[in-house]
Design an enzyme around this catalytic site. Structure first.
Site, mmCIF file in Angstrom:
data_model
loop_
_atom_site.group_PDB
_atom_site.id
_atom_site.type_symbol
_atom_site.label_atom_id
_atom_site.label_comp_id
_atom_site.label_asym_id
_atom_site.label_seq_id
_atom_site.Cartn_x
_atom_site.Cartn_y
_atom_site.Cartn_z
ATOM 1 N N SER A 144 18.761 -15.119 -15.922
ATOM 2 C CA SER A 144 18.767 -13.669 -16.215
ATOM 3 C C SER A 144 19.342 -13.400 -17.599
ATOM 4 C CB SER A 144 19.650 -12.933 -15.209
ATOM 5 O OG SER A 144 18.993 -12.806 -13.997
ATOM 6 N N ARG A 195 17.437 -12.007 -21.317
ATOM 7 C CA ARG A 195 17.968 -10.873 -22.089
ATOM 8 C C ARG A 195 18.379 -11.311 -23.488
ATOM 9 N NH1 ARG A 195 18.203 -10.072 -16.821
ATOM 10 N NH2 ARG A 195 18.282 -7.976 -15.948
ATOM 11 N N GLY A 249 8.875 -12.459 -13.118
ATOM 12 C CA GLY A 249 8.953 -11.008 -12.931
ATOM 13 C C GLY A 249 9.849 -10.363 -13.971
ATOM 14 N N ARG A 282 3.008 -9.264 -7.195
ATOM 15 C CA ARG A 282 4.308 -8.584 -7.061
ATOM 16 C C ARG A 282 4.232 -7.123 -7.515
ATOM 17 N NH1 ARG A 282 8.871 -12.449 -9.171
ATOM 18 N NH2 ARG A 282 10.141 -10.860 -8.130
ATOM 19 N N SER A 338 17.252 -2.605 -8.171
ATOM 20 C CA SER A 338 16.627 -3.655 -8.984
ATOM 21 C C SER A 338 17.138 -3.627 -10.415
ATOM 22 C CB SER A 338 15.102 -3.471 -8.977
ATOM 23 O OG SER A 338 14.527 -4.197 -10.046
ATOM 24 N N GLN A 395 15.896 -5.388 -12.700
ATOM 25 C CA GLN A 395 14.727 -5.438 -13.586
ATOM 26 C C GLN A 395 14.236 -4.037 -13.905
ATOM 27 O OE1 GLN A 395 11.887 -8.059 -11.741
ATOM 28 N NE2 GLN A 395 13.194 -9.853 -11.990
ATOM 29 N N ASP A 436 19.228 -13.581 -4.877
ATOM 30 C CA ASP A 436 18.537 -14.845 -5.164
ATOM 31 C C ASP A 436 19.117 -16.024 -4.375
ATOM 32 O OD1 ASP A 436 16.860 -13.528 -6.922
ATOM 33 O OD2 ASP A 436 18.063 -14.000 -8.684
ATOM 34 N N ARG A 479 13.102 -21.340 -5.576
ATOM 35 C CA ARG A 479 14.341 -21.315 -4.773
ATOM 36 C C ARG A 479 14.106 -21.852 -3.361
ATOM 37 N NH1 ARG A 479 17.654 -19.399 -8.589
ATOM 38 N NH2 ARG A 479 16.906 -17.617 -9.784
HETATM 39 C C1 S3P Z 1 16.701 -10.333 -12.053
HETATM 40 C C2 S3P Z 1 16.859 -9.389 -11.084
HETATM 41 C C3 S3P Z 1 16.555 -9.629 -9.668
HETATM 42 C C4 S3P Z 1 16.476 -11.114 -9.345
HETATM 43 C C5 S3P Z 1 15.665 -11.883 -10.354
HETATM 44 C C6 S3P Z 1 16.247 -11.706 -11.744
HETATM 45 C C7 S3P Z 1 17.008 -9.981 -13.439
HETATM 46 O O1 S3P Z 1 15.303 -9.034 -9.376
HETATM 47 O O2 S3P Z 1 15.949 -11.321 -8.057
HETATM 48 O O3 S3P Z 1 15.658 -13.249 -10.025
HETATM 49 O O4 S3P Z 1 17.146 -10.887 -14.280
HETATM 50 O O5 S3P Z 1 17.130 -8.782 -13.729
HETATM 51 P P1 S3P Z 1 15.157 -7.474 -9.026
HETATM 52 O O6 S3P Z 1 15.720 -6.731 -10.151
HETATM 53 O O7 S3P Z 1 13.698 -7.236 -8.875
HETATM 54 O O8 S3P Z 1 15.910 -7.308 -7.745
#
Ligand code: S3P
Length: 431
Positions: free
Chosen positions: A20, A24, A91, A119, A163, A165, A319, A391
């Site tokens: 993550s 970023r 994602g 997704r 979320s 994300q 996760d 995972r």
């Molecule tokens: C993530 C947020 C989570 C997580 C993903 C990474 C991120 O997803 O499950 O592995 O880096 O912001 P969601 O924001 O869809 O819950």
């Protein structure tokens, strides 16, 4: 991939950089003015997807093993890509990049692999459309076309799902909006975006309100390049913490693991269920807390008030639920996970993947729409499937260590999405 049962785990493991935080680091360096050097950048296939998308957008990226240098393009300095941007399995790449591309003065197409194309994208299409970008998708799924516009309209947004994300997508779009954009979070999610934007000099306001946390950013903020070091990934650590905690006489040291309070519930939950985990050398680097984890095996005496996990903690360990379910097979009273329906829209339907595999390994397990319950079980080696989900592949490699007989995992290579050296690393420490 064939895995044999193990007696214990011994040694020191340098885990890959946090996935993550690495996404970023790459994206925000690209938005910044100046050059950023990133150390311990994740080796994961997902983060490689982010880097190659940035290169397609004209950003200069230099790779030297896990050290990456990025020459920032500034908030609107990207170039239109002639070809679709391939987000692979990631994602995070697709949803965060959508937020950045919404504020560019050109159009883009984001594509992904079979799993990513299934997704849900409505969660980012809706707020970005409200901000005056135009987006097109097929039934709210990738390929995702983003018709950028600058400036975007600043909005106040309340996501319907917890979320990080979605939150990050809206805040990134807010960097190219005509005022202050805010996101109201009812359930806290990982706050790497807020911490790292601050690291790059962006003022972020965070107010605790009676309806949740209100996070806001101004469209005139500028990101300034600043070197950073990525902590090791606590989500990758989770597999080894569970394996070592459950196997008697194990002693593992995991240096420099990220211990951000919005991500570290896995460590606290394992400790509650009796795992012996010590945290040493705690420090903060580039706005993120980290420390060394030392885990010793085999003394699982639970202090937990309940074996049911639900509510706000779920977002903090979203996760880690596949590996927690495997952990449940090893502890008195097992584990029940509820209010975790989001697991159904991850890289695979993780509730179904975990339930099917655990059943094949002789575990006592019950499936719910929003989670699962697993009882303490004597696992038996079996042929299980990763369902193309990193995972799931790694969680069942750990289950295999606890089982009697050999376990075979099909499509185990999917582990590379977050941890390319996972199986070699496991082999090196498993006795
Ligand atoms: C993530 C947020 C989570 C997580 C993903 C990474 C991120 O997803 O499950 O592995 O880096 O912001 P969601 O924001 O869809 O819950």
């Amino acid at each position: 991939m064939k895995i044999q049962p193990a007696q214990n785990l011994l040694g020191t493991i340098n885990l890959p950089g946090d996935k993550s935080i690495s996404h970023r680091a790459a994206l925000f360096s690209a938005l910044a003015v100046g050059e950023t050097r990133i150390e311990n950048f994740a080796t994961s296939a997902d983060c490689a997807s982010t880097l190659s998308c940035l290169e397609q957008l004209g950003v200069r990226v230099k790779r030297d093993g896990s050290n990456i240098t990025i020459r920032g393009a500034g908030k609107t300095g990207f170039q239109k890509s002639a070809d679709p941007l391939d987000c692979g399995n990631s994602g995070t790449t697709m949803r965060l990049l959508a937020g950045i591309l919404a504020g560019q003065r050109f159009d883009s197409v984001l594509v992904g692999d079979e799993s990513l194309s299934k997704r849900p994208m409505r969660r980012v299409i809706e707020p970005l459309t409200e901000m005056n970008a135009a987006l097109e998708a097929t039934d709210n799924h990738a390929p995702l076309k983003v018709f950028g516009r600058n400036p975007l309209r600043a909005i106040s947004f309340e996501p319907q799902v917890a979320s990080a994300q979605v939150k990050s997508c809206v805040l990134l779009a807010g960097l190219n909006a005509d005022g202050r954009t805010s996101v109201l979070e009812k359930t806290p999610t990982r706050d790497h975006t807020e911490r790292m934007l601050r690291w790059f000099g962006v003022p972020i306001d965070e107010d605790e309100t009676e309806n949740g946390r209100l996070i806001s950013v101004s469209g005139d903020a500028v990101l300034t390049a600043r070197d950073l070091l990525v902590p090791s990934d606590v989500s990758s650590a989770a597999f080894f913490l569970v394996a070592a905690a459950c196997l008697k006489d194990s002693e593992l040291v995991l240096p420099n693991v990220g211990l951000n309070p919005t991500r570290n519930a896995i460590v606290e939950v394992l400790k509650d269920f009796g795992a012996e985990i010590e945290i040493l050398n705690e420090k903060e680097i580039a706005g993120e807390p980290l420390g060394d984890l030392r885990v010793s095996g085999g003394k699982l005496e639970s202090k937990a008030a309940s074996n049911i996990l639900r509510g706000k903690i779920i977002a903090n360990l979203i996760d880690e639920i596949p590996i927690l379910a495997v952990f449940g097979t090893q502890i008195e009273g097992g584990i029940e996970i509820r209010e975790a329906a989001e697991l159904r829209v991850k890289e695979s339907d993780r509730i179904k993947s975990v339930v099917e595999n655990l059943r094949k390994m002789n575990a006592e397990v019950e499936e719910f729409e929003d989670g699962l319950r697993v009882g303490k079980s004597a696992l038996k080696g079996a042929r299980v499937d990763s369902f193309g989900d990193h995972r799931i592949a790694m969680a069942f490699a750990v289950a295999a260590l606890f089982a009697s007989g050999e376990t075979e995992i099909s499509d185990a290579e999917s582990a590379a999405v977050s941890f390319p050296a996972f199986f070699e690393t496991l082999q090196a420490v498993a006795q």
